[in-house]
Design a protein around this motif. Structure first.
Motif, PDB file in Angstrom:
ATOM      1  N   VAL A  17       0.811  -1.224   0.000  1.00  0.00           N
ATOM      2  CA  VAL A  17       0.000   0.000   0.000  1.00  0.00           C
ATOM      3  C   VAL A  17       0.842   1.269   0.000  1.00  0.00           C
ATOM      4  O   VAL A  17       0.302   2.356   0.122  1.00  0.00           O
ATOM      5  N   ASN A  18       2.139   1.159  -0.107  1.00  0.00           N
ATOM      6  CA  ASN A  18       2.925   2.384  -0.034  1.00  0.00           C
ATOM      7  C   ASN A  18       3.943   2.469  -1.160  1.00  0.00           C
ATOM      8  O   ASN A  18       4.335   1.469  -1.750  1.00  0.00           O
ATOM      9  N   PHE A  19       4.334   3.659  -1.464  1.00  0.00           N
ATOM     10  CA  PHE A  19       5.527   3.888  -2.249  1.00  0.00           C
ATOM     11  C   PHE A  19       6.210   5.093  -1.611  1.00  0.00           C
ATOM     12  O   PHE A  19       5.610   6.141  -1.429  1.00  0.00           O
ATOM     13  N   GLY A  20       7.415   4.944  -1.224  1.00  0.00           N
ATOM     14  CA  GLY A  20       8.112   6.055  -0.587  1.00  0.00           C
ATOM     15  C   GLY A  20       9.152   5.578   0.394  1.00  0.00           C
ATOM     16  O   GLY A  20       9.162   4.425   0.812  1.00  0.00           O
ATOM     17  N   ASP A  21      10.022   6.489   0.764  1.00  0.00           N
ATOM     18  CA  ASP A  21      11.092   6.180   1.695  1.00  0.00           C
ATOM     19  C   ASP A  21      10.520   5.692   3.025  1.00  0.00           C
ATOM     20  O   ASP A  21       9.389   6.011   3.378  1.00  0.00           O
ATOM     21  N   ALA A  22      11.325   4.947   3.762  1.00  0.00           N
ATOM     22  CA  ALA A  22      10.869   4.391   5.038  1.00  0.00           C
ATOM     23  C   ALA A  22      10.430   5.495   5.994  1.00  0.00           C
ATOM     24  O   ALA A  22       9.442   5.353   6.720  1.00  0.00           O
ATOM     25  N   GLU A  23      11.132   6.624   5.989  1.00  0.00           N
ATOM     26  CA  GLU A  23      10.773   7.723   6.877  1.00  0.00           C
ATOM     27  C   GLU A  23       9.458   8.379   6.464  1.00  0.00           C
ATOM     28  O   GLU A  23       8.703   8.867   7.312  1.00  0.00           O
ATOM     29  N   LEU A  24       9.182   8.385   5.157  1.00  0.00           N
ATOM     30  CA  LEU A  24       7.968   9.026   4.663  1.00  0.00           C
ATOM     31  C   LEU A  24       6.748   8.110   4.723  1.00  0.00           C
ATOM     32  O   LEU A  24       5.616   8.585   4.671  1.00  0.00           O
ATOM     33  N   SER A  25       6.958   6.816   4.809  1.00  0.00           N
ATOM     34  CA  SER A  25       5.834   5.882   4.827  1.00  0.00           C
ATOM     35  C   SER A  25       5.017   6.056   6.092  1.00  0.00           C
ATOM     36  O   SER A  25       5.564   6.138   7.198  1.00  0.00           O
ATOM     37  N   LEU A  26       3.716   6.129   5.934  1.00  0.00           N
ATOM     38  CA  LEU A  26       2.818   6.327   7.071  1.00  0.00           C
ATOM     39  C   LEU A  26       2.756   5.067   7.922  1.00  0.00           C
ATOM     40  O   LEU A  26       2.894   3.948   7.410  1.00  0.00           O
ATOM     41  N   MET A  27       2.538   5.227   9.212  1.00  0.00           N
ATOM     42  CA  MET A  27       2.414   4.075  10.091  1.00  0.00           C
ATOM     43  C   MET A  27       1.236   3.202   9.684  1.00  0.00           C
ATOM     44  O   MET A  27       1.266   1.978   9.874  1.00  0.00           O
ATOM     45  N   SER A  28       0.210   3.804   9.112  1.00  0.00           N
ATOM     46  CA  SER A  28      -0.927   3.014   8.634  1.00  0.00           C
ATOM     47  C   SER A  28      -0.501   2.059   7.522  1.00  0.00           C
ATOM     48  O   SER A  28      -1.074   0.969   7.380  1.00  0.00           O
ATOM     49  N   ASN A  29       0.518   2.450   6.741  1.00  0.00           N
ATOM     50  CA  ASN A  29       1.034   1.554   5.704  1.00  0.00           C
ATOM     51  C   ASN A  29       1.735   0.349   6.308  1.00  0.00           C
ATOM     52  O   ASN A  29       1.565  -0.788   5.862  1.00  0.00           O
ATOM     53  N   TYR A  30       2.553   0.612   7.328  1.00  0.00           N
ATOM     54  CA  TYR A  30       3.241  -0.489   8.006  1.00  0.00           C
ATOM     55  C   TYR A  30       2.229  -1.451   8.623  1.00  0.00           C
ATOM     56  O   TYR A  30       2.345  -2.676   8.478  1.00  0.00           O
ATOM     57  N   ARG A  31       1.236  -0.895   9.295  1.00  0.00           N
ATOM     58  CA  ARG A  31       0.233  -1.750   9.943  1.00  0.00           C
ATOM     59  C   ARG A  31      -0.607  -2.490   8.905  1.00  0.00           C
ATOM     60  O   ARG A  31      -0.938  -3.672   9.091  1.00  0.00           O
ATOM     61  N   GLY A  32      -0.961  -1.819   7.814  1.00  0.00           N
ATOM     62  CA  GLY A  32      -1.768  -2.459   6.775  1.00  0.00           C
ATOM     63  C   GLY A  32      -1.055  -3.642   6.149  1.00  0.00           C
ATOM     64  O   GLY A  32      -1.650  -4.712   5.946  1.00  0.00           O
ATOM     65  N   CYS A  33       0.226  -3.461   5.826  1.00  0.00           N
ATOM     66  CA  CYS A  33       0.996  -4.564   5.238  1.00  0.00           C
ATOM     67  C   CYS A  33       1.140  -5.722   6.219  1.00  0.00           C
ATOM     68  O   CYS A  33       1.018  -6.892   5.839  1.00  0.00           O
ATOM     69  N   MET A  34       1.410  -5.408   7.482  1.00  0.00           N
ATOM     70  CA  MET A  34       1.566  -6.472   8.470  1.00  0.00           C
ATOM     71  C   MET A  34       0.254  -7.218   8.698  1.00  0.00           C
ATOM     72  O   MET A  34       0.254  -8.445   8.859  1.00  0.00           O
ATOM     73  N   GLU A  35      -0.855  -6.507   8.711  1.00  0.00           N
ATOM     74  CA  GLU A  35      -2.150  -7.143   8.948  1.00  0.00           C
ATOM     75  C   GLU A  35      -2.471  -8.183   7.877  1.00  0.00           C
ATOM     76  O   GLU A  35      -2.960  -9.272   8.178  1.00  0.00           O
ATOM     77  N   VAL A  36      -2.203  -7.853   6.617  1.00  0.00           N
ATOM     78  CA  VAL A  36      -2.530  -8.776   5.520  1.00  0.00           C
ATOM     79  C   VAL A  36      -1.400  -9.769   5.289  1.00  0.00           C
ATOM     80  O   VAL A  36      -1.593 -10.996   5.350  1.00  0.00           O
ATOM     81  N   ASN A  37      -0.203  -9.256   5.017  1.00  0.00           N
ATOM     82  CA  ASN A  37       0.899 -10.112   4.576  1.00  0.00           C
ATOM     83  C   ASN A  37       1.429 -11.020   5.676  1.00  0.00           C
ATOM     84  O   ASN A  37       1.909 -12.122   5.386  1.00  0.00           O
ATOM     85  N   PHE A  38       1.361 -10.558   6.927  1.00  0.00           N
ATOM     86  CA  PHE A  38       1.882 -11.387   8.016  1.00  0.00           C
ATOM     87  C   PHE A  38       0.766 -11.978   8.871  1.00  0.00           C
ATOM     88  O   PHE A  38       0.526 -13.184   8.836  1.00  0.00           O
TER      89      PHE A  38
END
Length: 413
Positions: free
Chosen positions: A175-196
């Protein structure tokens, strides 16, 4: 004598690369590798003895390659297992790899349970129209435990006393494109919720059926879960967690007779990657939710370039999904499936470079392979005195675009 020493060291360098890669692959395959290992060691000893007799390194390498080719060509692959009576559960079948795999397995005669997010969606309607009654479509969001449990009950009801032969963990989200610092926390949580978390829940839920049949668990992962691809931190982190979970299961469940395979595909055109509106919405969402300080430090032009690079990279991705589909079939039916499959153009080369070359070279390779950024963050440009120059350049481009737009409007009128 000096010529001999040079030939020997050339031989040793080349052989170290090839033999190291071969042994690493054999050991990673997690199968009965003794005959293959013995053949490789025999070839190594043969070539080493020839080199000891002052044979030129090029000729020695040629003989070694010929021996390897002869062994590979004449080693007959074991026949595939029969399809009859085998049932497979696949997640994420609305589009992409999942959708294509359902159709292929159905044509082969598998009984298929396919999960989709929307039973009335385009992907589900397509599967209903082209597949046989052996395919059962289940509406499942893998982040919802209740829906997964219901899918288990539905699957058990149709299987009866028969076990489940295969689970294909295909559902995924980027759900994201962008540097790790610019990526929203919602992107991290969204990827973890589905992919992991979602994939872990599906795997744990269906494990009793898979243990009953001593079946297969096949997981579609990503090289970004093992290599530091720029601008894919949230997606890569979720895939890295998934890889560790699957590898741990593989060790723990070996006594049960289950076999695990992880597929690492290259770039394929799936999901939303061809949807221009999707990229625009992602870009707009990121701009609106970044903190003002970060937006000022990096600059909108930096983020815009990243979006354009991702969109262009998606356009160049392969539309032919058959390499991944065929790999899934091989993992399902091979008597001794590989633990890891590298599927698609460039993946093996990338892993070779990242495994054997210095980090500085492999990092540059990943940057050139994926997103070739040219725009520096605004704060760095100011430090280097480039901010004013870029600003003038962007203003000139905007003025030219305005002139072109006015000309186009005049022509239309």
């Amino acid at each position: 004598m000096e010529d001999y020493a040079l030939s020997f060291w050339i031989y040793m360098a080349v052989m170290s690369v090839f033999v190291g890669g071969a042994v690493k692959k054999i050991l990673a395959s997690h199968i009965s590798s003794m005959p293959t290992l013995v053949a490789w060691l025999g070839a190594i000893v043969l070539v080493e003895r020839l080199c000891a007799l002052c044979m030129p390194a090029v000729l020695a390498l040629g003989i070694f390659c010929a021996v390897c080719w002869f062994y590979t060509a004449w080693a007959a692959p074991a026949p595939a297992l029969p399809v009859e009576g085998k049932a497979v559960f696949i997640t994420g079948c609305d589009s992409g790899f999942g959708n294509a795999t359902v159709k292929h397995l159905d044509a082969m005669g598998f009984q298929v349970f396919a999960t989709v997010l929307d039973l009335e969606g385009e992907g589900a309607r397509h599967l209903k129209s082209v597949c046989s009654p052996r395919v059962s479509l289940l509406q499942v969001d893998i982040t919802q435990p209740q829906q997964i449990q219901q899918a288990l009950l539905d699957t058990k009801a149709k299987l009866g006393m028969k076990g489940l032969w295969g689970l294909v963990n295909n559902a995924g989200l980027c759900v994201n494109f962008g540097d790790a610092e610019l990526s929203l926390m919602s992107n991290y949580r969204g990827c973890m919720e589905v992919n992991f978390f979602g994939t872990v829940m599906v795997t744990k839920t269906f494990l009793p059926l898979l243990r009953q049949s001593k079946g297969r668990i096949i997981t579609i992962s990503s090289p970004s879960g093992e290599q530091p691809f720029p601008c894919l931190a949230s997606y890569g982190a979720s895939k890295a967690a998934l890889n560790l979970f699957i590898n741990t299961l593989r060790h723990e469940l070996e006594p049960w007779g289950l076999k695990f395979s992880t597929i690492l595909p290259s770039a394929f055109r799936t999901g939303q990657c061809r949807n221009t509106d999707y990229w625009e919405k992602q870009h707009k969402h990121l701009i609106q939710n970044l903190s003002p300080s970060l937006l000022e430090e990096y600059g909108e032009e930096y983020i815009l370039e990243t979006k354009d690079l991702f969109q262009n990279h998606a356009k160049t991705a392969s539309e032919d999904l058959s390499p991944v589909v065929n790999t899934i079939v091989e993992a399902l039916l091979s008597p001794q499936p590989s633990v890891r499959y590298y599927t698609g153009a460039g993946v093996r080369l990338m892993y070779f470079i990242c495994s054997y070359f210095p980090v500085s070279i492999s990092d540059k390779f990943l940057e050139k392979l994926f997103v070739k950024k040219k725009v520096m963050p605004r704060a760095l440009r100011k430090q280097n005195g480039l901010g004013t120059l870029l600003s003038h350049s962007l203003n000139n481009n905007n003025n030219n675009n305005n002139i072109n737009n006015n000309n186009n409007i005049s022509k239309i009128e």
